[in-house]
Design a protein around this motif. Sequence first.
Motif, PDB file in Angstrom:
ATOM      1  N   THR A 102      35.840  31.020  45.357  1.00 50.00           N
ATOM      2  CA  THR A 102      37.180  30.899  45.940  1.00 50.00           C
ATOM      3  C   THR A 102      37.917  32.227  45.855  1.00 50.00           C
ATOM      4  O   THR A 102      38.515  32.694  46.835  1.00 50.00           O
ATOM      5  N   ALA A 103      37.909  32.845  44.675  1.00 54.22           N
ATOM      6  CA  ALA A 103      38.600  34.124  44.497  1.00 54.22           C
ATOM      7  C   ALA A 103      37.993  35.207  45.381  1.00 54.22           C
ATOM      8  O   ALA A 103      38.720  36.020  45.980  1.00 54.22           O
ATOM      9  N   LYS A 104      36.660  35.242  45.476  1.00 56.20           N
ATOM     10  CA  LYS A 104      36.009  36.246  46.320  1.00 56.20           C
ATOM     11  C   LYS A 104      36.431  36.092  47.786  1.00 56.20           C
ATOM     12  O   LYS A 104      36.741  37.082  48.466  1.00 56.20           O
ATOM     13  N   ALA A 105      36.447  34.855  48.272  1.00 56.24           N
ATOM     14  CA  ALA A 105      36.839  34.614  49.660  1.00 56.24           C
ATOM     15  C   ALA A 105      38.301  34.985  49.885  1.00 56.24           C
ATOM     16  O   ALA A 105      38.652  35.597  50.899  1.00 56.24           O
ATOM     17  N   ASP A 155      43.417  32.446  38.574  1.00 58.21           N
ATOM     18  CA  ASP A 155      44.448  33.437  38.294  1.00 58.21           C
ATOM     19  C   ASP A 155      43.839  34.680  37.650  1.00 58.21           C
ATOM     20  O   ASP A 155      44.163  35.818  38.029  1.00 58.21           O
ATOM     21  N   THR A 156      42.939  34.484  36.704  1.00 56.68           N
ATOM     22  CA  THR A 156      42.300  35.625  36.040  1.00 56.68           C
ATOM     23  C   THR A 156      41.404  36.389  37.000  1.00 56.68           C
ATOM     24  O   THR A 156      41.425  37.622  37.040  1.00 56.68           O
ATOM     25  N   LEU A 157      40.615  35.667  37.792  1.00 53.32           N
ATOM     26  CA  LEU A 157      39.696  36.316  38.723  1.00 53.32           C
ATOM     27  C   LEU A 157      40.440  37.147  39.769  1.00 53.32           C
ATOM     28  O   LEU A 157      39.956  38.200  40.191  1.00 53.32           O
ATOM     29  N   LEU A 158      41.610  36.671  40.175  1.00 55.62           N
ATOM     30  CA  LEU A 158      42.397  37.416  41.159  1.00 55.62           C
ATOM     31  C   LEU A 158      43.133  38.597  40.539  1.00 55.62           C
ATOM     32  O   LEU A 158      43.597  39.479  41.270  1.00 55.62           O
ATOM     33  N   SER A 159      43.245  38.611  39.218  1.00 57.06           N
ATOM     34  CA  SER A 159      44.034  39.636  38.538  1.00 57.06           C
ATOM     35  C   SER A 159      43.187  40.681  37.827  1.00 57.06           C
ATOM     36  O   SER A 159      43.705  41.746  37.469  1.00 57.06           O
ATOM     37  N   ALA A 160      41.914  40.392  37.574  1.00 53.37           N
ATOM     38  CA  ALA A 160      41.050  41.288  36.806  1.00 53.37           C
ATOM     39  C   ALA A 160      39.854  41.721  37.641  1.00 53.37           C
ATOM     40  O   ALA A 160      39.390  40.977  38.514  1.00 53.37           O
ATOM     41  N   ILE A 184      47.239  38.176  44.425  1.00 54.16           N
ATOM     42  CA  ILE A 184      47.470  37.404  45.648  1.00 54.16           C
ATOM     43  C   ILE A 184      48.385  36.228  45.313  1.00 54.16           C
ATOM     44  O   ILE A 184      48.188  35.546  44.308  1.00 54.16           O
ATOM     45  N   PRO A 185      49.396  35.959  46.129  1.00 55.23           N
ATOM     46  CA  PRO A 185      50.306  34.849  45.820  1.00 55.23           C
ATOM     47  C   PRO A 185      49.574  33.511  45.772  1.00 55.23           C
ATOM     48  O   PRO A 185      48.721  33.221  46.610  1.00 55.23           O
ATOM     49  N   LEU A 186      49.944  32.705  44.788  1.00 52.31           N
ATOM     50  CA  LEU A 186      49.439  31.344  44.684  1.00 52.31           C
ATOM     51  C   LEU A 186      50.514  30.370  45.150  1.00 52.31           C
ATOM     52  O   LEU A 186      51.679  30.469  44.748  1.00 52.31           O
ATOM     53  N   THR A 187      50.109  29.446  45.999  1.00 50.11           N
ATOM     54  CA  THR A 187      50.950  28.314  46.376  1.00 50.11           C
ATOM     55  C   THR A 187      50.300  27.081  45.772  1.00 50.11           C
ATOM     56  O   THR A 187      49.143  26.780  46.078  1.00 50.11           O
TER      57      THR A 187
END
Length: 296
Positions: A102-105, A155-160, A184-187
């Motif tokens: 999910t984070a990669k996409a 959250d961690t994968l998108l931030s690190a 990336i913003p999370l909704t």
Amino acid sequence: MTSDPREPTPPLADAPPARADAAPRVDVMMWPTAPWREAKADWLRAEELGFGRAWLFDHVAWRDLRPWFDAYATLAAAAAVTSRIGLGTLVTAPGFRHPVTTAKAALAIDDISGGRFSLGVGAGGNSSDVRVTGEGPWPPKEKADRFAEWVTLVDTLLSAEETTHHGPTWSAENAWTGGALPRIPLTIAGTGPRGIRLAARYAQTWVTQDVGDPKAQVEALDAACAATGRHVDRLMLLGTGDSRPLASVAAFRDCVGRYTEMGFGAFVLHWPRADGHFRADMRVLEAVAAEFNAPR
């Protein structure tokens, strides 16, 4: 970097809340049900009409609509042909999406779009998605536990840049995603206490639907935000319940007035379909866009 669901990463700094008298943002929910050679024109039209963001439901299949194309592949195509409109999932759920993929996409689409992507996530229901992949359904507490860990790891994968995580449900071993701050913003969609607390901690935007008791949900979100010291924007997905926001421009104005009083600053309308629950007149959507979307 190693994540621990008991010790979530610190929340991001937030912009101040929008002014109460600011014009609402109007978004649109698109449909991944037509071949891209046909669907492309609708995405370009949505951008031309000035909608703030175009969203997609993220499912393997939904109701009886056939075909149902993959949300992330469709959003990548839309990102490549548009230049201004925001894009996002509403929502991705853990039922068939692993946090790493999910984070990669999400990071790829955000790159293609030049930073226009918002990752919308939710716990999901016990729909055909979990049955078609042989997963679930799960009891409510287990589903909530899975989602809380999933959000923390995403959250961690998108931030690190690189993440290792070994949790009760999800694992990642030296997962290089190249994530960075600002994330990336999370909704985050949530109607129960745990989902609302997750939104207050991690989301830039909280989303709910015009069913149930949105006022009580807003009050719970206010309390959760007070506890975290964060502001979270509020997004309302219209037309899921009995309301018909595209029956006329006046009907949409009524919806906006009702929910603006609860603190909602953005609204999602479904792109009109020719039949079914979301049947509507395209001319009404165009009139709403003319009144609410311009100028910006």
